[in-house]
Design an enzyme around this catalytic site. Structure first.
Site, short mmCIF file in Angstrom:
data_model
loop_
_atom_site.label_atom_id
_atom_site.label_comp_id
_atom_site.label_asym_id
_atom_site.label_seq_id
_atom_site.Cartn_x
_atom_site.Cartn_y
_atom_site.Cartn_z
N TRP A 158 0.81 -1.22 0.00
CA TRP A 158 0.00 0.00 0.00
C TRP A 158 0.84 1.27 0.00
CZ3 TRP A 158 1.77 2.57 4.08
CH2 TRP A 158 2.30 1.83 5.14
N PRO A 183 -3.37 -6.03 -5.79
CA PRO A 183 -2.91 -4.88 -5.00
C PRO A 183 -3.25 -5.06 -3.51
CG PRO A 183 -4.97 -4.34 -6.12
CD PRO A 183 -4.59 -5.73 -6.55
N ALA A 184 -2.66 -4.22 -2.68
CA ALA A 184 -2.92 -4.28 -1.24
C ALA A 184 -4.37 -3.94 -0.96
CB ALA A 184 -1.99 -3.32 -0.52
N GLY A 236 6.66 -6.37 -0.22
CA GLY A 236 5.94 -6.31 1.04
C GLY A 236 6.83 -6.78 2.18
N GLU A 258 10.82 -8.17 -3.02
CA GLU A 258 11.37 -6.90 -2.54
C GLU A 258 10.76 -6.72 -1.16
OE1 GLU A 258 11.77 -3.66 -1.34
OE2 GLU A 258 10.76 -2.65 -3.00
N LEU A 259 11.57 -7.00 -0.13
CA LEU A 259 11.04 -7.17 1.23
C LEU A 259 11.47 -6.03 2.15
CD1 LEU A 259 11.72 -11.01 1.36
CD2 LEU A 259 9.67 -9.83 0.55
N CYS A 292 10.34 1.23 2.30
CA CYS A 292 11.22 0.16 2.74
C CYS A 292 12.69 0.59 2.71
CB CYS A 292 11.00 -1.08 1.89
SG CYS A 292 10.97 -0.69 0.15
N GLU A 389 11.44 -2.65 11.31
CA GLU A 389 11.19 -1.54 10.39
C GLU A 389 10.17 -0.62 11.05
OE1 GLU A 389 11.11 -1.73 5.54
OE2 GLU A 389 9.74 -2.99 6.66
#
Ligand code: ADP
Length: 485
Positions: A158, A183-184, A236, A258-259, A292, A389
């Site tokens: 998101w 999508p989210a 995510g 992609e974390l 991120c 995070e």
């Protein structure tokens, strides 16, 4: 209570699934909220497993014709889509701000950046080069061609509801893959607007599909286990990435992940301090700290930490917090109440463990999910805030005395997405830059995202790259042909 979203082209506000070139209702719907007001914008279709399967079948049916086009033909279609994204940038930004909360100025930036990926990969469609290898045998010629991997799934978060999709679907479609976007649940509207513009651009039915769902589990399971899907690209959390990789393993799908990150931001005492403060502000407070690659741990050399902290907290306290729709907002609301709970927990825990808030430190007086831009000093490496995070507008300052100590502390995390480094010493740039265990290092800059360079992480921050020529290879397979004469 429902709020009206005013768009120049109201046709971009869609609420159904986009499968096989058609808008389809699902069995139920779920509400999409504006995080700045808590009001419902619209209710969108809540897909289940069977609709996800239908989308996969539509994408699979569309694949042979799409892959059979030349790169130049696919490029022409993608360029038409790009032109429409640019034409409707204002509405796309309004949609992003409404569903995600970021200031309109940043939403416009996101649309520009996401659209740049579409343009770049439209161009790259013509350049999916293979290779001719000097042969080991005089009677044989060796050739490698790059072919599309097949039906690709994009599961996106998101925080960048438009750009994270563009970064996946543009290279996928350029390579000759067909795609399904999931999508989210907080932000499905940008994806649906992209689908509407894809339809208008003449992207053939089934090449670009969108499946929205409140609970991603069932739909996600189908998309990662269906044998017709050959590629899963996810952005995510590391936790969900791990699950999706596991689910994808039975059918050995190609995966890109992609974390999460835990970005160190290192400031040496020879740095241009103004530039370092400005870089920290951009890296930390952009998107309300919900990226991120946000600086998660700011390491400042002990000789300058006092001055740096003072300047940073002055800059942070001058940020204007407010709804993304207000012209002067710098920081919008956090995405949802869970996010507010998390940021509050991390800051409270740090403060009770001895950290000091130089500015901020609490939810904002505006209420809702707004949080004060915060600067914390005296943060310990074992505190939760140093290891999770943060995903909020909170800068945490640590001190170090020498280069090796800085590198060791920066690398002391299972994550390896982005790192930042401020110094004017050329030798140090190379020494520290090479020693940092991260997929990307920003040197004397707080912003390095561009479609022309490979974005991605190492360690538990992910696999694969988005952007640059590397991004196209995520959606192709190399086929080696040995040709006897
Ligand atoms: P964030 O912490 O940024 O919300 P998540 O990893 O929870 O990140 O979500 C990113 C994307 O992954 C969203 O589209 C979400 O719906 C999706 N997602 C979350 N859980 C699952 C799951 N079990 N299966 C498939 N997709 C999932």
């Amino acid at each position: 209570m429902t709020e009206r979203l005013h768009l120049e082209d109201p046709g971009l506000l869609r609420d159904r699934l986009f499968i096989g070139g058609e808008w389809r209702a699902a069995g139920g719907t779920f509400d999409v909220f504006d995080p700045a007001t808590g009001r419902v914008i619209v209710a969108v279709a809540d897909a289940d497993l069977s609709e996800a399967r239908r989308a996969v079948e539509a994408a699979d049916a569309a694949w042979p014709a799409w892959r059979a086009l030349t790169g130049k033909q696919r490029a022409a279609t993608l360029k038409r889509w790009h032109a429409l994204l640019v034409t409707h940038a204002g509405d796309l930004a309004r949609i992003i701000t409404a569903e995600m909360g970021k200031p309109l100025r940043e939403a416009r930036g996101e649309v520009a950046s996401g659209s740049d990926y579409v343009e770049w990969y439209a161009e790259e469609a013509k350049r999916a080069y293979g290779e001719v290898i000097p042969s080991h045998d005089a009677r044989i010629r060796l050739v490698v061609i790059e072919q599309p991997v097949g039906v690709a799934v994009a599961i996106t978060p998101w925080n960048f509801p438009f750009a994270t999709i563009a970064r996946k679907v543009a290279p996928a479609m350029a390579a000759g893959c067909t795609v399904i976007v999931k999508p989210a649940e907080d932000t499905p509207l940008a994806a649906l607007a992209m689908a509407e513009l894809a339809r208008r651009a003449g992207i053939p039915a089934g090449v670009f599909n969108v499946v929205t769902a409140r609970d991603p589990e069932g739909v996600g399971y189908e998309l990662t286990t269906n044998p017709l899907v050959r590629k899963v690209s996810f952005t995510g959390s590391t936790e969900v990435g791990r699950l999706l990789m596991r689910q994808s393993s039975d059918t050995i799908k190609k995966v890109s992940l992609e974390l999460g990150g835990n970005a160190p931001f290192i400031v040496f005492d020879d740095a241009d301090l103004d530039a370092a403060v400005q870089g920290t502000m951009i890296s930390k407070y952009r998107n309300g700290g919900q990226t991120c690659i946000c600086a998660n741990r700011v390491f400042v050399q002990d000789t300058i930490v006092g001055e740096f902290a003072e300047r940073l907290s002055e800059a942070a306290s001058s940020l204007k917090v407010g709804a993304g729709t207000a012209d002067d907002s710098d920081v919008g609301p956090l995405i949802n109440p869970d996010a507010l709970t998390k940021v509050t927990r991390l800051v409270d825990d740090a403060v009770s463990g001895g950290a000091k808030a130089l500015t901020g430190g609490k939810p904002h007086d505006l209420g809702g999910t707004f949080y004060q831009p915060t600067v914390l000093t005296d943060v310990g490496p074992d505190m939760a805030i140093a290891n999770e995070e943060i995903f909020g507008p909170v800068a945490t300052l640590f001190t170090f005395s020498g280069e090796e100590e800085a590198i060791e502390a920066a690398n002391a995390t299972p994550y390896g997405l982005a790192a930042y480094l401020y110094t004017r010493d050329n030798g140090r740039i190379w020494r520290v830059g090479e020693a940092l265990d991260f997929g990307m290092v920003g040197v004397n800059t707080g912003l390095f995202m561009t479609e022309v360079a490979p974005f991605g992480g190492i360690k538990q921050s992910g696999i694969g790259r988005e952007g640059g020529r590397q991004g196209l290879r995520e959606y192709t397979e190399s086929k080696y042909m040995a040709i006897g004469l």
